[in-house]
Design a protein around this motif. Structure first.
Motif, PDB file in Angstrom:
ATOM      1  N   ALA A  12       0.814  -1.211   0.000  1.00  0.00           N
ATOM      2  CA  ALA A  12       0.000   0.000   0.000  1.00  0.00           C
ATOM      3  C   ALA A  12       0.851   1.267   0.000  1.00  0.00           C
ATOM      4  O   ALA A  12       0.472   2.282  -0.596  1.00  0.00           O
ATOM      5  N   LEU A  25      -4.666  -2.680   4.851  1.00  0.00           N
ATOM      6  CA  LEU A  25      -5.389  -2.925   3.616  1.00  0.00           C
ATOM      7  C   LEU A  25      -6.297  -4.136   3.761  1.00  0.00           C
ATOM      8  O   LEU A  25      -5.871  -5.199   4.224  1.00  0.00           O
ATOM      9  N   SER A  38     -11.004  -1.156   1.521  1.00  0.00           N
ATOM     10  CA  SER A  38     -10.054  -0.058   1.714  1.00  0.00           C
ATOM     11  C   SER A  38     -10.253   1.005   0.641  1.00  0.00           C
ATOM     12  O   SER A  38     -10.455   0.674  -0.531  1.00  0.00           O
TER      13      SER A  38
END
Length: 228
Positions: A12, A25, A38
């Motif tokens: 991420a 996430l 997310s």
């Protein structure tokens, strides 16, 4: 239409520069609507990864089953359900792919639409918030769909809009005009996306095995020879 998402483990922190991680996430092989996922949104000028309910639920919505999980790009500014969120609360959903179903004579064959280079997709969305108490709130979101390219049209007539990472700051910034944001909602370049068939086990959202997202046939992708 986007009925399910494939969200594998992603780095991420590499999705966008200086992305703040407010929540881990959400990953899933076969994520259906009306579940948490997310999203990336702006918070005090900083892009942050947080969570939202997949199904837009503005404060005045009384029936949760009516919460839309997708919004057509062409009607964002016309429909009250989406107008305010599109103007000021745009977001991105990091994903590995989108499941679609191609009609067949006796059944629908699931396909996974991904980037041809298998890098993560940043899918366009809008979000809203309602307060359950003075201090508690719930965030929710809907994906924004656009017409598909001729290559993928036999699989689905619409797909979530893909926002290039270079355009993400403009998309997320509430100071970006609705007209400028709307200009980013276009079908993905023909060479960007491909699709391959997957197991029909993905038809049941309870099935979350990694094999649900494995190819069962070759990838459908654009090639220069198709223009000849």
């Amino acid at each position: 239409m986007a009925g399910r998402l494939f969200i594998p483990p992603l780095d991420a922190a590499r999705l966008l520069p200086d992305l703040r991680l407010d929540a881990p996430l959400v990953t899933a092989t076969n994520l259906a609507p009306r579940r948490p996922l997310s999203i990336i949104r702006l918070d005090a000028g900083t892009a942050c990864l947080t969570r939202a309910f997949w199904g837009l639920t503005p404060p005045w919505l009384t029936v949760l089953d009516h919460a839309p999980h997708c919004a057509r790009a062409e009607s964002l500014q016309a429909r009250p359900m989406f107008r305010d969120a599109f103007a000021a609360r745009r977001c991105l959903v990091p994903a590995g792919g989108v499941y679609v179903w191609k009609p067949q004579p006796r059944f629908k064959q699931p396909f996974l639409v991904t980037r041809t280079d298998r890098r993560p997709l940043l899918l366009a969305g809008v979000w809203c918030r309602y307060h359950t108490t003075l201090t508690d709130h719930t965030d929710s979101m809907a994906l924004i769909t656009v017409p598909t390219s001729p290559l993928l049209a036999p699989l689905s007539d619409r797909l979530p809009a893909v926002i290039d990472a270079a355009d993400a700051p403009r998309w997320l910034d509430p100071q970006t005009s609705a007209e400028a944001a709307r200009a980013l909602l276009i079908p993905a370049p023909r060479e960007l996306l491909g699709a391959f068939p997957v197991s029909r086990r993905v038809n049941n959202p309870a099935n979350q095995e990694p094999s649900c997202a494995h190819p069962t046939g070759p990838m459908l992708r654009w090639t220069p020879e198709q223009e000849r």
